[in-house]
Each structure stands twice: as C-alpha cells, then as structure tokens.
Motif scaffolding. Sequence first.
Motif, PDB file in Angstrom:
ATOM      1  N   LYS A 108       0.844  -1.198   0.000  1.00 24.76           N
ATOM      2  CA  LYS A 108       0.000   0.000   0.000  1.00 24.76           C
ATOM      3  C   LYS A 108       0.878   1.246   0.000  1.00 24.76           C
ATOM      4  N   ILE A 109       0.501   2.218  -0.831  1.00 20.58           N
ATOM      5  CA  ILE A 109       1.222   3.495  -0.876  1.00 20.58           C
ATOM      6  C   ILE A 109       0.213   4.639  -0.871  1.00 20.58           C
ATOM      7  N   GLU A 110       0.704   5.843  -0.569  1.00 18.80           N
ATOM      8  CA  GLU A 110      -0.105   7.061  -0.618  1.00 18.80           C
ATOM      9  C   GLU A 110       0.425   7.962  -1.731  1.00 18.80           C
ATOM     10  N   ILE A 111      -0.496   8.570  -2.465  1.00 15.03           N
ATOM     11  CA  ILE A 111      -0.112   9.462  -3.558  1.00 15.03           C
ATOM     12  C   ILE A 111      -0.833  10.793  -3.398  1.00 15.03           C
ATOM     13  N   GLY A 112      -0.070  11.883  -3.442  1.00 13.64           N
ATOM     14  CA  GLY A 112      -0.635  13.230  -3.428  1.00 13.64           C
ATOM     15  C   GLY A 112      -0.265  13.954  -4.710  1.00 13.64           C
ATOM     16  N   TRP A 113      -0.742  15.179  -4.845  1.00  9.09           N
ATOM     17  CA  TRP A 113      -0.494  15.977  -6.054  1.00  9.09           C
ATOM     18  C   TRP A 113       0.025  17.350  -5.641  1.00  9.09           C
ATOM     19  N   MET A 114       1.165  17.752  -6.207  1.00 12.33           N
ATOM     20  CA  MET A 114       1.751  19.068  -5.961  1.00 12.33           C
ATOM     21  C   MET A 114       1.880  19.807  -7.293  1.00 12.33           C
ATOM     22  N   HIS A 115       1.301  21.006  -7.335  1.00 12.85           N
ATOM     23  CA  HIS A 115       1.316  21.804  -8.564  1.00 12.85           C
ATOM     24  C   HIS A 115       2.212  23.024  -8.373  1.00 12.85           C
ATOM     25  N   TYR A 116       2.929  23.397  -9.433  1.00  8.29           N
ATOM     26  CA  TYR A 116       3.868  24.516  -9.362  1.00  8.29           C
ATOM     27  C   TYR A 116       3.120  25.836  -9.407  1.00  8.29           C
ATOM     28  N   ASP A 117       3.360  26.665  -8.389  1.00  8.85           N
ATOM     29  CA  ASP A 117       2.740  27.987  -8.307  1.00  8.85           C
ATOM     30  C   ASP A 117       3.669  29.005  -8.979  1.00  8.85           C
ATOM     31  N   THR A 168      -1.619  17.152 -21.174  1.00  7.09           N
ATOM     32  CA  THR A 168      -0.560  17.475 -22.141  1.00  7.09           C
ATOM     33  C   THR A 168       0.034  18.857 -21.919  1.00  7.09           C
ATOM     34  N   ASP A 169      -0.627  19.693 -21.107  1.00  8.73           N
ATOM     35  CA  ASP A 169      -0.110  21.038 -20.835  1.00  8.73           C
ATOM     36  C   ASP A 169       0.985  21.058 -19.772  1.00  8.73           C
ATOM     37  N   PHE A 170       1.258  19.902 -19.149  1.00  7.73           N
ATOM     38  CA  PHE A 170       2.137  19.886 -17.976  1.00  7.73           C
ATOM     39  C   PHE A 170       3.339  18.967 -18.150  1.00  7.73           C
ATOM     40  N   ASP A 171       4.439  19.367 -17.519  1.00 10.27           N
ATOM     41  CA  ASP A 171       5.584  18.471 -17.321  1.00 10.27           C
ATOM     42  C   ASP A 171       5.376  17.777 -15.985  1.00 10.27           C
ATOM     43  N   CYS A 172       5.363  16.457 -15.991  1.00 14.02           N
ATOM     44  CA  CYS A 172       5.060  15.678 -14.784  1.00 14.02           C
ATOM     45  C   CYS A 172       6.305  14.978 -14.262  1.00 14.02           C
ATOM     46  N   ASP A 173       6.363  14.841 -12.945  1.00 10.13           N
ATOM     47  CA  ASP A 173       7.453  14.095 -12.309  1.00 10.13           C
ATOM     48  C   ASP A 173       6.909  13.473 -11.017  1.00 10.13           C
ATOM     49  N   LEU A 174       7.757  12.721 -10.328  1.00  9.49           N
ATOM     50  CA  LEU A 174       7.343  12.041  -9.102  1.00  9.49           C
ATOM     51  C   LEU A 174       8.364  12.309  -8.005  1.00  9.49           C
ATOM     52  N   LYS A 175       7.866  12.750  -6.836  1.00  6.26           N
ATOM     53  CA  LYS A 175       8.724  12.991  -5.679  1.00  6.26           C
ATOM     54  C   LYS A 175       8.319  12.077  -4.527  1.00  6.26           C
ATOM     55  N   ASP A 176       9.277  11.867  -3.587  1.00  7.74           N
ATOM     56  CA  ASP A 176       8.989  11.018  -2.436  1.00  7.74           C
ATOM     57  C   ASP A 176       8.511  11.855  -1.258  1.00  7.74           C
ATOM     58  N   ILE A 199       4.364   3.114   5.658  1.00  7.22           N
ATOM     59  CA  ILE A 199       3.705   3.353   4.378  1.00  7.22           C
ATOM     60  C   ILE A 199       4.466   4.436   3.628  1.00  7.22           C
ATOM     61  N   LEU A 200       4.671   4.243   2.334  1.00  4.71           N
ATOM     62  CA  LEU A 200       5.383   5.204   1.504  1.00  4.71           C
ATOM     63  C   LEU A 200       4.413   6.243   0.949  1.00  4.71           C
ATOM     64  N   ARG A 201       4.893   7.472   0.842  1.00  7.05           N
ATOM     65  CA  ARG A 201       4.082   8.527   0.246  1.00  7.05           C
ATOM     66  C   ARG A 201       4.835   9.123  -0.939  1.00  7.05           C
ATOM     67  N   PHE A 202       4.099   9.291  -2.041  1.00  4.51           N
ATOM     68  CA  PHE A 202       4.653   9.902  -3.240  1.00  4.51           C
ATOM     69  C   PHE A 202       3.807  11.110  -3.624  1.00  4.51           C
ATOM     70  N   TYR A 203       4.428  12.003  -4.420  1.00  2.00           N
ATOM     71  CA  TYR A 203       3.713  13.177  -4.908  1.00  2.00           C
ATOM     72  C   TYR A 203       3.888  13.285  -6.422  1.00  2.00           C
ATOM     73  N   LEU A 204       2.773  13.365  -7.121  1.00  2.00           N
ATOM     74  CA  LEU A 204       2.811  13.728  -8.536  1.00  2.00           C
ATOM     75  C   LEU A 204       3.032  15.233  -8.604  1.00  2.00           C
ATOM     76  N   THR A 205       4.066  15.672  -9.324  1.00  2.00           N
ATOM     77  CA  THR A 205       4.319  17.105  -9.469  1.00  2.00           C
ATOM     78  C   THR A 205       4.011  17.524 -10.896  1.00  2.00           C
ATOM     79  N   THR A 206       3.357  18.649 -11.054  1.00  2.00           N
ATOM     80  CA  THR A 206       3.007  19.161 -12.378  1.00  2.00           C
ATOM     81  C   THR A 206       3.439  20.612 -12.491  1.00  2.00           C
TER      82      THR A 206
END
Length: 274
Positions: A108-117, A168-176, A199-206
Amino acid sequence: MGDLIEFLKQREVSEEIIQTLENEKIDASVISLMTDEELKTYLPSYGDRLAVFGFCRRRGSSRKSALFERLKSKLSKRKLSEEDGSSTRQEEHSQTTHKRNALKRNRKIEIGWMHYDEDTEVFKQVRARRGGGTRKIDICKDAKKRDILQVATGLFFPDGGNIQGPLTDFDCDLKDYQEMIVDDALTVGELYHVTKLNILRFYLTTKKNKMTAFRVPAQVCIHLQKLKRVLKTKPLLLLSLQSKHLLHLKQSAMMCHTLKTLQTITFHNLPRSL
C-alpha cells in the motif's frame, strides 16, 4: 536488642536494669508499644525513659526507610525488566511485520499531487476539494517510477484532464515523502526496505510546460495558414489584398514567431505601405 543495650550503657543505666529488660525480653519493638507508666517500672529515671522512647522512634523510622528503599529498588528493577521485555516484544513484532510484508506481492502506498505555483515559484500540494488530496492504493512492489506516475496521472487527471487543464499542458514528475525526485530504477519494495517506513508517500508534481505558454489561438492559426498559402501560390495577389487585412496577418505572425511555419516567411518583401 544489642543496639538498645549499647544505648542504655552509654546512658550509664545500671547493669541490674539492663539485665531485667533482657530477662523480660523488652527490646526496642516492645518499648515502642509501652506507655510511659509501663516503662517507669523498669526505668525509674524520666530522662532515661524519654531518651529510650526517642531511640526506639529513630530506629523504627530508619527501619521503615530501609524497607521503603528496598521496595523502591525492587519496583525499579521490575519496571526495567518489563520495559526491556516490552522493547524486545516490539522488536520481535516489528521484525515479524517486516517479514510478513516482504512476502506480500502488493504494498500500500499514498499518492498526493503538488502543482507549481508561478507566483511563489514553489510546488504546493493540491487539496482534495480542488481534485487533489491523498489517495491510498495497492501497487505491485516491483513497480517503478514510471508505473507510479501512470497511476498518479490517472487518479488526478481522469479522462486526461482536470480543472488545471489537459495533462498534455504539464511536465510531470514524481517525488517522495521528502520531496526528492524518485530514482527511476528503484522499486516500491526496495524503497520500503531502505526507508523502513510503515507506508510510503509519493507526490505527482506538475508544472506548465513551455509550449503551453506559447499556445497559439485557433484564429491566429487560421490567419497564418491563409498567409502561407498566399505567399506560396499567388505572391502577386499581395498587392490586391486590403492593407488592413495584411497588417492583421503580419501582427498575428509576429505573435507566433516561434512556430516553424514562419521560418520561410519574411516581411521585408512586403510593400512599405503595409
């Protein structure tokens, strides 16, 4: 009894009185139960009686203190023993848990989303009410960064888009969990082994990609296509076009100078009257 006899001798009590006390088996514990009148039968001196009562109280207090210290010592040892046992049980439980998790195929893992301001120039976590939040999922422990990214984009960009725009408008990456870029080669199982986390947590970054910033409006594209056809097929018709229309086309082309379609277009040959 010996301590009491020594005390009476120091008080210079007669041997006869001391012998009588010994014969009657009157020691410090008995004297502490006697009244002054009862002790007067054996010790006629009032000063001796007061001194003996004080001696017995001090002796009893000292004895209670010694008993208390021994009891306290025993309790401390028991507490330490229990803590050691509890620590050992916790370690055994932790080892058992890790072994059990090692046998699992999925974790089981946790995934969040972080967007560039763009204003603050930092990544900010997107809240649930705006389509973000934290999602818990089961994933194969052999999954790598690309697999987690695929799952994350599917969660936060259902049908290829969300309130921020199309994927398609975003550059995506993954952070821990430390907001560090995840290594492409590491698997979920290896990350669990290294971090020892429950439990591991990851963040989708856009972040808005560069092409999005120079997106050409549809109307401008239409004008560019018209201009391209005119210059390519009928250059002589340029003179017959209205100056206002050509000026609008020229301005539209200048807005989109980065497009490859303008590489063959030059405006130096246009009439100066335009």
